[in-house]
Design an enzyme around this catalytic site. Sequence first.
Site, PDB file in Angstrom:
ATOM      1  N   LYS A   1       0.855  -1.199   0.000  1.00  0.00           N
ATOM      2  CA  LYS A   1       0.000   0.000   0.000  1.00  0.00           C
ATOM      3  C   LYS A   1       0.888   1.246   0.000  1.00  0.00           C
ATOM      4  CE  LYS A   1      -4.311   1.139   2.404  1.00  0.00           C
ATOM      5  NZ  LYS A   1      -5.049   0.893   3.655  1.00  0.00           N
TER       6      LYS A   1
HETATM    7  O1  G3P Z   1      -7.890   1.758   5.481  1.00  0.00           O
HETATM    8  C1  G3P Z   1      -8.192   2.946   4.878  1.00  0.00           C
HETATM    9  C2  G3P Z   1      -9.510   3.589   5.257  1.00  0.00           C
HETATM   10  O2  G3P Z   1     -10.541   2.673   5.109  1.00  0.00           O
HETATM   11  C3  G3P Z   1      -9.535   4.371   6.539  1.00  0.00           C
HETATM   12  O3  G3P Z   1     -10.818   4.686   6.970  1.00  0.00           O
HETATM   13  O4  G3P Z   1     -12.360   5.393   8.767  1.00  0.00           O
HETATM   14  O5  G3P Z   1      -9.923   5.964   8.951  1.00  0.00           O
HETATM   15  O6  G3P Z   1     -11.362   7.115   7.293  1.00  0.00           O
HETATM   16  P1  G3P Z   1     -11.120   5.851   8.053  1.00  0.00           P
END
Ligand code: G3P
Length: 223
Positions: free
Chosen positions: A83
């Site tokens: 990633k």
């Molecule tokens: O893993 C990446 C993403 O899904 C993060 O989500 O909830 O931290 O905005 P969030």
Amino acid sequence: MELYIDTANIDEIRQAAALGVLDGVTTNPSLVAKEGVDFRTRLEEICAVVAGPVSAEVVSTEHDGMIAEADELIPIAENIVIKLPCIEEGVKACKTLSDRGVRVNMTLCFQPLQAMMAAKAGAFLISPFIGRIDDVGGDGMELIQQIRQIYDNYGFDTKILAASIRHPQHMVQSALLGADVATVPFKVIQQVLKHPLTDTGLEKFLADWKKTGASIRKTPAMA
Ligand code: G3P
């Protein structure tokens, strides 16, 4: 639409995998920090549970550092996906790794041209963060739609991975717009199978069945 779980918590991953419909896992540095565990050990544990793609994020912000970190992560398991952030150095590193046959997930995507550059660099996955766009008054779903259109216009085969999902409606909309994958927190995976009418309907079916005194299983006399 494929379903990934967005967590580094091994218990959540095990429970989601037990459903039999889990296609992969995404982690990020914040999710790993929450667990307070060794990153490499946790990735080994995750890859032993899930055979599909498991995203592991680098923390270097320049090309050579990203490649060096990727080279440490790749041997952990065959299903590791690297990633990288949607920045200039990330796009360069994506091209380097993709040319070597390494699968890359380009993360922190907030506008359609980042997604186009990621696809041109050979990314396996692009991660538009729809919840974080909604958080600042934008429209995360519009981004999914724009990326779908661009990828279809030019035949890019990079998969659209709807990320930063906050609730089941994000999943519904992502599926309707043609996202290839959604990566979803465990709490939302649980919500997906909940409906009060399912619960009350099941309760009524079971109560009525009990009244019949019948059994679906063969009794010893019938066997
Ligand atoms: O893993 C990446 C993403 O899904 C993060 O989500 O909830 O931290 O905005 P969030």
